[in-house]
Structure formats: structure tokens, C-alpha cells
Design an enzyme around this catalytic site. Structure first.
Site, PDB file in Angstrom:
ATOM      1  CG  ASP A 159       0.018  21.250  -9.068  1.00 17.26           C
ATOM      2  OD1 ASP A 159       0.038  20.650 -10.162  1.00 17.26           O
ATOM      3  OD2 ASP A 159      -0.957  21.185  -8.286  1.00 17.26           O
ATOM      4  CG  HIS A 160       0.907  17.104  -7.928  1.00 13.56           C
ATOM      5  ND1 HIS A 160       0.319  16.491  -6.851  1.00 13.56           N
ATOM      6  CD2 HIS A 160       0.003  18.011  -8.375  1.00 13.56           C
ATOM      7  CE1 HIS A 160      -0.903  16.989  -6.666  1.00 13.56           C
ATOM      8  NE2 HIS A 160      -1.110  17.913  -7.588  1.00 13.56           N
ATOM      9  CG  ASP A 183      -4.424  17.012  -8.283  1.00 14.56           C
ATOM     10  OD1 ASP A 183      -4.166  16.935  -7.073  1.00 14.56           O
ATOM     11  OD2 ASP A 183      -3.961  17.906  -9.017  1.00 14.56           O
ATOM     12  CG  HIS A 222      -4.366  19.772  -4.398  1.00 13.08           C
ATOM     13  ND1 HIS A 222      -5.233  20.318  -5.315  1.00 13.08           N
ATOM     14  CD2 HIS A 222      -3.214  19.550  -5.068  1.00 13.08           C
ATOM     15  CE1 HIS A 222      -4.651  20.417  -6.494  1.00 13.08           C
ATOM     16  NE2 HIS A 222      -3.400  19.955  -6.370  1.00 13.08           N
TER      17      HIS A 222
END
Length: 308
Positions: A67-68, A211, A269
Site C-alpha cells: 500500500d506504500h 507505519d 493512513h
């Protein structure tokens, strides 16, 4: 300096929030845009935004979770049509170069511009276009970095009042004095510009964390930042899930902002499990701890103000 959010969701995109990508707009100062993370679908968000790939010169990846990262090969390919000759530099954890090599080679993608990949180390400090960028490891399932971007200081203010008191009228000489030069006046006086300029004004600081669950490195990166960009994947009511998956809650982020004495906190996020009403509650709960908290949404933009 402006922060533009292309994607503000967590692992699974939703109709309202695409996965992560954030841009630091430096067009007035450098004519550049720096991107932090590039989740799947990022280039579609670019099409809806003022971001232009022709001005994109640097991409910083926090970690290699999809997702990054999954949007990067497509974005690199599309950039060949908008900036066919302008070099691009990528920064990120070990493994980034191999990922791109396999992705581009397997798909037969040919880039028209020079591409440099820099795989970073924990605790590394970069000097890029006058900016200082500190890199620290965070606490997550894969090696993950946080970035502290420090703008160079601005020259101090020229003390016109002191010069006028010495009967030195405004003119071209003021420019030389502001540069700290020693100037000889027509009457023979030698004036040292350093004596008439205030101390340099500190540049702005943006701390952008990948994250992470709470950790000491996050505190170090965030200390006294003008803006802290922090994940809030989970509501504090789901703290057990957050810490199990090595993520943060809204209150984790707010407590860090308060401890680090940052000027402003922007949450991003967010898990797709939360609807708009739950997100508003998430924001209000964070503000109860750190009032200067804002919630990013896709295609939102925030100015980084001078606070000195």
C-alpha cells in the site's frame, strides 16, 4: 512549502481514501515536488490534482508494504512521457532497487530519464538541495523509515534602523551588507555587514513517519517539528489491534505530538473500517489531547507556515 495528500488510506483502498502517497511541494523555492510513498493508484490521484510529474524529482519510500509501493512502477513509466530527460532519485529501504529492477524488466518498461536508487541505512542523514533529511527506523512489520525534513535557515533581518542611525542611506550597499560583506563607504568608513544582520532564522521542519507503533525514534524525528504527519490507522478503541499489527492509534499520534512539542499534527493512513462519522470522532478525541490536530483527506493540501 505545501503538503499535498494524494492518498490517505491504510492497507485497503476505499471509495473515499486511496492508499498512501504524500507530496511535499517545493515549486516556489526549488521548482520541485518530492513524493513520499506511492501506493497503487497514485497516478490516478495525480490526474485529479495540481501535482505534475514533470516537477517530481525525488521519491522517498518509507517501507516495502504494497500500500506504500505498488503504484511506483506505473508512475515511473508515465513520467517518461512528461519529463523524458529530467533525472529522478528514489530513496528507501534495502530491497527497493531489486523490486524496481524486477518490475520494470518483467513488464518491458523503458525509462527515458536517468533513475538513481539510494537504499538507506538506519540513522542516515542526507543533504539534498540544501535541505537536511534525517532517517530513522520505526517499529513495524518490515523495515520502515521515518523522515525528518529540515529546511535550510533563512538569512537574518538587516537592521535598517542601526544603519540609518549611522547616516547610511538605503541603496545597493544594503544588499552587500545583508550578505555579511564588509563595505567601504565613500567617506572612507568600513562597515562590517555581520554587525548589522540578525541571527539566521531557522527553516521549517516536517516530520513524516511511515507505519509504526510508538517508539523512541518517532519522538526523535518529531521533536519541535512545525508539522508532524503521523498514521492513525486505528481508533484508540481498537488499540489492541493497532499494537498487534504494529500500527498507531489516533491517541498514540496525539500523545507523541504533545510530548515532542510539535506545532501541528496531521493524521493520515486511516483504516477503511471507519466511516466519516467515526473519523470525525477519531479527530475530536485526538484534539482533546493535542488541539492543533487536523485530519488529512485525499486531495487535501496544507501550508507549512513559518513559526519563528
Amino acid at each position: 512549502m505545501h503538503i499535498y495528500f494524494l492518498g490517505t488510506g491504510a492497507g485497503i483502498p476505499s471509495k473515499r481514501r486511496n492508499v498512501t502517497s504524500i507530496c511535499l511541494r517545493l515549486e516556489p523555492k526549488l521548482g520541485q515536488i518530492w513524493m513520499f510513498d506511492c501506493g497503487e493508484g497514485t497516478q490516478h490521484r495525480v490526474l485529479e490534482s495540481p501535482i505534475r510529474l514533470a516537477k517530481l524529482t525525488r521519491v522517498f519510500i518509507t517501507h516495502l508494504h504494497g500500500d506504500h509501493l505498488y503504484g511506483l512502477p506505473g508512475l515511473l513509466s508515465s513520467r517518461s512521457f512528461q519529463a523524458p530527460d529530467r533525472p529522478l532519485c528514489l530513496y528507501g529501504p534495502p530491497g527497493l532497487e531489486r523490486y524496481l529492477e524486477v518490475s520494470l524488466k518483467s513488464s518491458g518498461t523503458h525509462l527515458t530519464y536517468p533513475l538513481q536508487v539510494v537504499e538507506l541505512k538506519n540513522g542516515q542523514t542526507l543533504t539534498v538541495d540544501g535541505f537536511t533529511i534525517h532517517v530513522q527506523p520505526l517499529q513495524h512489520g518490515l523495515p520502515c523509515f521515518g523522515y525528518r525534513i529540515e529546511e535550510p535557515p533563512r538569512p537574518g533581518r538587516l537592521r535598517h534602523d542601526k544603519l540609518e542611525a549611522l547616516n547610511i542611506p538605503p541603496g545597493p550597499v544594503y544588499k552587500e551588507l545583508k550578505q555579511g560583506k564588509t563595505v567601504t563607504l565613500p567617506d572612507g568608513r568600513a562597515i562590517n555587514g555581520k554587525e548589522f544582520v540578525d541571527p539566521p532564522i531557522p527553516g521549517r521542519v516536517v516530520a513524516l513517519l511511515g507505519d509504526t507503533s510508538p517508539c523512541s525514534q518517532a519522538d526523535e524525528l518529531a521533536a519541535h517539528a512545525d508539522v508532524l504527519i503521523h498514521e492513525a490507522t486505528y481508533d484508540a478503541r481498537d488499540a489492541a489491534l493497532a499494537h498487534m499489527h504494529q500500527h498507531s492509534t489516533n491517541l498514540d499520534a496525539a500523545r507523541l505530538a504533545k510530548r515532542a512539542r510539535v506545532k501541528r499534527l496531521i493524521l493520515t493512513h486511516l483504516s477503511s473500517r471507519y466511516d466519516e462519522r467515526a473519523e470525525q470522532r477519531l479527530l475530536e478525541d485526538a484534539r482533546a489531547i493535542f488541539p492543533a490536530t487536523e485530519l488529512a483527506s485525499d486531495l487535501s493540501e496544507f501550508a507549512v507556515e513559518f513559526t519563528h
